[in-house]
Motif scaffolding. Structure first.
Motif, PDB file in Angstrom:
ATOM      1  N   ILE A  42     -50.480  19.394  -7.449  1.00  0.00           N
ATOM      2  CA  ILE A  42     -51.393  20.336  -6.794  1.00  0.00           C
ATOM      3  C   ILE A  42     -50.991  21.778  -7.078  1.00  0.00           C
ATOM      4  O   ILE A  42     -51.844  22.625  -7.361  1.00  0.00           O
ATOM      5  CB  ILE A  42     -51.460  20.057  -5.276  1.00  0.00           C
ATOM      6  N   ILE A  43     -49.711  22.067  -7.062  1.00  0.00           N
ATOM      7  CA  ILE A  43     -49.254  23.438  -7.293  1.00  0.00           C
ATOM      8  C   ILE A  43     -49.623  23.918  -8.695  1.00  0.00           C
ATOM      9  O   ILE A  43     -49.962  25.084  -8.903  1.00  0.00           O
ATOM     10  CB  ILE A  43     -47.740  23.589  -7.021  1.00  0.00           C
ATOM     11  N   ASP A  44     -49.599  23.012  -9.681  1.00  0.00           N
ATOM     12  CA  ASP A  44     -49.971  23.381 -11.051  1.00  0.00           C
ATOM     13  C   ASP A  44     -51.462  23.639 -11.177  1.00  0.00           C
ATOM     14  O   ASP A  44     -51.888  24.568 -11.857  1.00  0.00           O
ATOM     15  CB  ASP A  44     -49.525  22.296 -12.023  1.00  0.00           C
ATOM     16  N   VAL A  45     -52.271  22.804 -10.514  1.00  0.00           N
ATOM     17  CA  VAL A  45     -53.724  23.016 -10.517  1.00  0.00           C
ATOM     18  C   VAL A  45     -54.039  24.353  -9.852  1.00  0.00           C
ATOM     19  O   VAL A  45     -54.879  25.121 -10.332  1.00  0.00           O
ATOM     20  CB  VAL A  45     -54.469  21.861  -9.813  1.00  0.00           C
ATOM     21  N   ALA A  46     -53.346  24.638  -8.750  1.00  0.00           N
ATOM     22  CA  ALA A  46     -53.556  25.902  -8.050  1.00  0.00           C
ATOM     23  C   ALA A  46     -53.229  27.086  -8.952  1.00  0.00           C
ATOM     24  O   ALA A  46     -53.961  28.081  -8.985  1.00  0.00           O
ATOM     25  CB  ALA A  46     -52.714  25.941  -6.775  1.00  0.00           C
ATOM     26  N   GLU A  47     -52.148  26.972  -9.708  1.00  0.00           N
ATOM     27  CA  GLU A  47     -51.759  28.065 -10.599  1.00  0.00           C
ATOM     28  C   GLU A  47     -52.800  28.298 -11.698  1.00  0.00           C
ATOM     29  O   GLU A  47     -53.161  29.427 -11.993  1.00  0.00           O
ATOM     30  CB  GLU A  47     -50.399  27.756 -11.228  1.00  0.00           C
ATOM     31  N   VAL A  48     -53.298  27.212 -12.271  1.00  0.00           N
ATOM     32  CA  VAL A  48     -54.271  27.329 -13.365  1.00  0.00           C
ATOM     33  C   VAL A  48     -55.609  27.877 -12.861  1.00  0.00           C
ATOM     34  O   VAL A  48     -56.236  28.709 -13.516  1.00  0.00           O
ATOM     35  CB  VAL A  48     -54.477  25.960 -14.057  1.00  0.00           C
ATOM     36  N   THR A  49     -56.039  27.422 -11.695  1.00  0.00           N
ATOM     37  CA  THR A  49     -57.345  27.834 -11.172  1.00  0.00           C
ATOM     38  C   THR A  49     -57.303  29.174 -10.449  1.00  0.00           C
ATOM     39  O   THR A  49     -58.325  29.845 -10.337  1.00  0.00           O
ATOM     40  CB  THR A  49     -57.898  26.789 -10.185  1.00  0.00           C
ATOM     41  N   GLY A  50     -56.134  29.527  -9.926  1.00  0.00           N
ATOM     42  CA  GLY A  50     -56.035  30.732  -9.125  1.00  0.00           C
ATOM     43  C   GLY A  50     -56.414  30.495  -7.669  1.00  0.00           C
ATOM     44  O   GLY A  50     -56.489  31.435  -6.879  1.00  0.00           O
ATOM     45  N   TRP A  51     -56.659  29.246  -7.319  1.00  0.00           N
ATOM     46  CA  TRP A  51     -57.010  28.879  -5.946  1.00  0.00           C
ATOM     47  C   TRP A  51     -55.750  28.455  -5.217  1.00  0.00           C
ATOM     48  O   TRP A  51     -54.753  28.062  -5.831  1.00  0.00           O
ATOM     49  CB  TRP A  51     -58.035  27.753  -5.926  1.00  0.00           C
ATOM     50  N   SER A  52     -55.795  28.482  -3.895  1.00  0.00           N
ATOM     51  CA  SER A  52     -54.631  28.089  -3.109  1.00  0.00           C
ATOM     52  C   SER A  52     -54.420  26.573  -3.154  1.00  0.00           C
ATOM     53  O   SER A  52     -55.341  25.806  -3.456  1.00  0.00           O
ATOM     54  CB  SER A  52     -54.803  28.530  -1.650  1.00  0.00           C
ATOM     55  N   ARG A  53     -53.208  26.152  -2.823  1.00  0.00           N
ATOM     56  CA  ARG A  53     -52.923  24.723  -2.736  1.00  0.00           C
ATOM     57  C   ARG A  53     -53.788  24.063  -1.669  1.00  0.00           C
ATOM     58  O   ARG A  53     -54.222  22.925  -1.838  1.00  0.00           O
ATOM     59  CB  ARG A  53     -51.443  24.492  -2.444  1.00  0.00           C
ATOM     60  N   ILE A  56     -57.129  23.309  -3.187  1.00  0.00           N
ATOM     61  CA  ILE A  56     -57.060  22.146  -4.070  1.00  0.00           C
ATOM     62  C   ILE A  56     -57.013  20.868  -3.241  1.00  0.00           C
ATOM     63  O   ILE A  56     -57.722  19.896  -3.534  1.00  0.00           O
ATOM     64  CB  ILE A  56     -55.843  22.226  -5.023  1.00  0.00           C
ATOM     65  N   ARG A  57     -56.213  20.866  -2.181  1.00  0.00           N
ATOM     66  CA  ARG A  57     -56.162  19.686  -1.302  1.00  0.00           C
ATOM     67  C   ARG A  57     -57.535  19.402  -0.694  1.00  0.00           C
ATOM     68  O   ARG A  57     -57.951  18.245  -0.596  1.00  0.00           O
ATOM     69  CB  ARG A  57     -55.143  19.893  -0.185  1.00  0.00           C
ATOM     70  N   ALA A  58     -58.239  20.460  -0.284  1.00  0.00           N
ATOM     71  CA  ALA A  58     -59.570  20.289   0.304  1.00  0.00           C
ATOM     72  C   ALA A  58     -60.559  19.737  -0.718  1.00  0.00           C
ATOM     73  O   ALA A  58     -61.412  18.907  -0.389  1.00  0.00           O
ATOM     74  CB  ALA A  58     -60.075  21.620   0.877  1.00  0.00           C
ATOM     75  N   ILE A  59     -60.438  20.173  -1.969  1.00  0.00           N
ATOM     76  CA  ILE A  59     -61.310  19.660  -3.031  1.00  0.00           C
ATOM     77  C   ILE A  59     -61.052  18.168  -3.229  1.00  0.00           C
ATOM     78  O   ILE A  59     -61.992  17.372  -3.299  1.00  0.00           O
ATOM     79  CB  ILE A  59     -61.089  20.438  -4.348  1.00  0.00           C
ATOM     80  N   VAL A  60     -59.783  17.785  -3.324  1.00  0.00           N
ATOM     81  CA  VAL A  60     -59.434  16.370  -3.524  1.00  0.00           C
ATOM     82  C   VAL A  60     -59.960  15.544  -2.347  1.00  0.00           C
ATOM     83  O   VAL A  60     -60.567  14.482  -2.542  1.00  0.00           O
ATOM     84  CB  VAL A  60     -57.913  16.201  -3.708  1.00  0.00           C
ATOM     85  N   LYS A  61     -59.770  16.032  -1.141  1.00  0.00           N
ATOM     86  CA  LYS A  61     -60.256  15.323   0.046  1.00  0.00           C
ATOM     87  C   LYS A  61     -61.772  15.199   0.018  1.00  0.00           C
ATOM     88  O   LYS A  61     -62.326  14.132   0.299  1.00  0.00           O
ATOM     89  CB  LYS A  61     -59.815  16.061   1.312  1.00  0.00           C
ATOM     90  N   SER A  62     -62.449  16.271  -0.360  1.00  0.00           N
ATOM     91  CA  SER A  62     -63.909  16.265  -0.426  1.00  0.00           C
ATOM     92  C   SER A  62     -64.418  15.247  -1.439  1.00  0.00           C
ATOM     93  O   SER A  62     -65.384  14.516  -1.183  1.00  0.00           O
ATOM     94  CB  SER A  62     -64.407  17.665  -0.793  1.00  0.00           C
ATOM     95  N   VAL A  63     -63.765  15.165  -2.596  1.00  0.00           N
ATOM     96  CA  VAL A  63     -64.151  14.190  -3.620  1.00  0.00           C
ATOM     97  C   VAL A  63     -63.947  12.774  -3.094  1.00  0.00           C
ATOM     98  O   VAL A  63     -64.809  11.911  -3.256  1.00  0.00           O
ATOM     99  CB  VAL A  63     -63.383  14.421  -4.939  1.00  0.00           C
ATOM    100  N   HIS A  64     -62.819  12.529  -2.457  1.00  0.00           N
ATOM    101  CA  HIS A  64     -62.551  11.198  -1.901  1.00  0.00           C
ATOM    102  C   HIS A  64     -63.608  10.823  -0.865  1.00  0.00           C
ATOM    103  O   HIS A  64     -64.105   9.684  -0.863  1.00  0.00           O
ATOM    104  CB  HIS A  64     -61.172  11.134  -1.267  1.00  0.00           C
ATOM    105  N   GLU A  65     -63.952  11.765  -0.006  1.00  0.00           N
ATOM    106  CA  GLU A  65     -64.970  11.495   1.015  1.00  0.00           C
ATOM    107  C   GLU A  65     -66.336  11.259   0.379  1.00  0.00           C
ATOM    108  O   GLU A  65     -67.071  10.367   0.790  1.00  0.00           O
ATOM    109  CB  GLU A  65     -65.030  12.650   2.009  1.00  0.00           C
ATOM    110  N   ARG A  66     -66.665  12.052  -0.630  1.00  0.00           N
ATOM    111  CA  ARG A  66     -67.952  11.883  -1.319  1.00  0.00           C
ATOM    112  C   ARG A  66     -68.011  10.521  -2.008  1.00  0.00           C
ATOM    113  O   ARG A  66     -69.023   9.831  -1.966  1.00  0.00           O
ATOM    114  CB  ARG A  66     -68.143  13.023  -2.324  1.00  0.00           C
TER     115      ARG A  66
END
Length: 76
Positions: A42-53, A56-66
């Protein structure tokens, strides 16, 4: 009054928004996939995207829920 150009621009804008929305869904799904598979942390994805960890966690959770059929709001 001619509205042809305005209508054309409005249609182009709507089409671009639809493409952007689809691209964002695909990006979110890819983020969840690489995090779930352990390919990226997650920390690496956050660094590449410029978004907070947290984002990224919220995105992963949202995808799982969807994917499980649970209704959820957009993560960002």
């Amino acid at each position: 009054m001619t509205t042809g150009n305005l209508v054309a621009k409005l249609r182009a804008h709507r089409a671009a928004k639809e493409r952007l929305d689809q691209a964002r869904l695909e990006l979110d799904e890819e983020i969840a996939r690489v995090v779930d598979n352990g390919e990226w942390q997650i920390i690496d994805v956050a660094e590449v995207t410029g978004w907070s960890r947290e984002t990224i966690r919220a995105i992963v959770k949202s995808v799982h829920e969807r994917q499980s059929g649970v209704s959820t709001e957009s993560a960002t």
